[in-house]
Write an enzyme that holds these catalytic residues in place. Structure first.
Site, mmCIF file in Angstrom:
data_model
loop_
_atom_site.group_PDB
_atom_site.id
_atom_site.type_symbol
_atom_site.label_atom_id
_atom_site.label_comp_id
_atom_site.label_asym_id
_atom_site.label_seq_id
_atom_site.Cartn_x
_atom_site.Cartn_y
_atom_site.Cartn_z
ATOM 1 N N MET A 1 0.834 -1.206 0.000
ATOM 2 C CA MET A 1 0.000 0.000 0.000
ATOM 3 C C MET A 1 0.862 1.246 0.000
ATOM 4 O O MET A 1 0.466 2.255 -0.490
ATOM 5 C CB MET A 1 -0.941 -0.029 1.196
ATOM 6 C CG MET A 1 -1.924 1.106 1.235
ATOM 7 S SD MET A 1 -3.221 0.899 2.476
ATOM 8 C CE MET A 1 -2.312 1.180 3.976
ATOM 9 N N CYS A 2 1.992 1.293 0.564
ATOM 10 C CA CYS A 2 3.007 2.350 0.585
ATOM 11 C C CYS A 2 2.489 3.783 0.452
ATOM 12 O O CYS A 2 1.530 4.061 -0.254
ATOM 13 C CB CYS A 2 4.051 2.097 -0.479
ATOM 14 S SG CYS A 2 4.907 0.527 -0.278
ATOM 15 N N GLY A 3 3.155 4.674 1.146
ATOM 16 C CA GLY A 3 2.839 6.092 1.046
ATOM 17 C C GLY A 3 3.993 6.854 0.432
ATOM 18 O O GLY A 3 5.165 6.582 0.725
ATOM 19 N N THR B 1 7.028 5.846 2.755
ATOM 20 C CA THR B 1 6.770 4.964 3.892
ATOM 21 C C THR B 1 6.295 3.638 3.324
ATOM 22 O O THR B 1 5.394 3.599 2.490
ATOM 23 C CB THR B 1 5.718 5.552 4.846
ATOM 24 O OG1 THR B 1 4.465 5.714 4.169
ATOM 25 C CG2 THR B 1 6.173 6.903 5.373
ATOM 26 N N ARG C 1 0.030 4.408 5.623
ATOM 27 C CA ARG C 1 0.121 3.603 4.415
ATOM 28 C C ARG C 1 1.366 2.715 4.383
ATOM 29 O O ARG C 1 1.472 1.841 3.516
ATOM 30 C CB ARG C 1 0.121 4.512 3.176
ATOM 31 C CG ARG C 1 -1.135 5.361 3.033
ATOM 32 C CD ARG C 1 -1.148 6.057 1.691
ATOM 33 N NE ARG C 1 -1.148 5.101 0.600
ATOM 34 C CZ ARG C 1 -2.228 4.488 0.123
ATOM 35 N NH1 ARG C 1 -3.413 4.738 0.646
ATOM 36 N NH2 ARG C 1 -2.135 3.630 -0.870
#
Length: 297
Positions: free
Chosen positions: A1-3, A147, A32
């Site tokens: 999902m990473c931000g 992130t 995220r």
């Protein structure tokens, strides 16, 4: 999902605030990606004075500074450790610093090189890493944050973004590429060396290769990537004079852009930009599918 998030400052009076702006952006995307993080910071003259170059590394030996000093005794070599990252600066051309580090510490993985940029990566909660990176103290004109929520590889600093290649190009990525192995082999056949097995590095190396070997500008190189890479992705790509956002044709990975006369920002979540000065006057939009957006200094 990473931000992912980043900001490009147009107004020099905001340069002293870069770190505080980025610190709040981390807070907006930490949900995220809670397991690791990385940053690329541009223009911080406390960390990297003019006429100095830098190399950031993973798995560097404890005496890396002494090894480099022995080879460059007149280059004012210094370094520091932040999370898993070892950072070296020296008053020498970046190509020479890279060459020396490869000679004295071939086991070290170089994760960032530049004359105007520093890169840090680490494993742990992104807010803890932001403190360790002294993110709030940063000054400069541009910064990018990632992130990570690991889904396809181990939780380690090597898998954290940004992937920084060449001199000053950094890329953060939310998504995945399905044909990265084929493109990796093609780039290796062309002489490109890789530092990881991550698909994001393939994208960064591809853009860098087209810019350095084919003479393309950032916008053109990213458009070529969009025509060549298969997958679902949102990208934020930064260079020593550029800031670019791109999404795949399906645009299933989130992205919001805010453009103000004094700055341009992008994030996975609007809440990461809600604190920016003058946000109420900014043009806020969702990048269109398959389109590349580029801003330059």
């Amino acid at each position: 999902m990473c931000g992912i998030a980043g900001i490009h400052l147009r107004d020099e009076s905001l340069y002293p605030q870069l770190g505080s702006l980025l610190h709040e952006m981390v807070e907006g995307i930490v949900v995220r990606g809670p397991d690791s993080a990385g940053v690329a910071l541009y223009g911080d003259r406390e960390r990297l004075p003019e006429n100095y170059s830098s190399v950031s590394m993973l798995s560097a030996p404890e005496d890396i500074v002494e090894r480099v000093r022995a080879k460059l005794p007149d280059a004012d070599v210094s370094g520091e450790e932040m999370a898993e990252t070892s950072y070296i600066r020296a008053k020498v051309a970046s190509k020479e610093l890279v060459k020396v580090i490869r000679e004295v510490a071939p086991e070290a993985r170089q994760i960032g090189t530049g004359d105007d940029m520093v890169v840090y990566k680490g494993v742990g909660h992104p807010m803890d890493l932001a403190e360790e990176f002294r993110l709030g103290e940063t000054t400069g004109w541009q910064g990018v944050i990632h992130t990570r929520l690991a889904t396809e590889s181990a939780v380690d600093a090597e898998g954290a973004h940004p992937y920084s290649v060449g001199t000053g190009l950094s890329l953060v990525h939310n998504g995945s590429f399905s044909n990265h192995s084929t493109i990796r082999r093609e780039l290796q056949d062309a002489g490109v060396e890789f530092n990881s097995q991550n698909d994001t590095e393939v994208a960064a190396q591809y853009i860098s290769y087209r810019m350095e070997e084919k003479g393309e500008d950032l916008d053109t190189a990213i458009r070529a990537l969009s025509e060549t890479f298969d997958g679902f992705y949102t990208l934020l790509v930064t260079t020593q004079d550029g800031f670019a956002v791109a999404r795949d044709e399906f645009a299933c990975k989130p992205a919001i852009v805010a453009e103000h006369p004094n700055w341009v920002a992008m994030a996975s979540e609007f809440q990461a930009m809600a604190h920016l000065p003058g946000i109420e006057d900014a043009e806020i939009f969702e990048p269109e599918p398959g389109k590349v957006y580029t801003w330059n200094r």
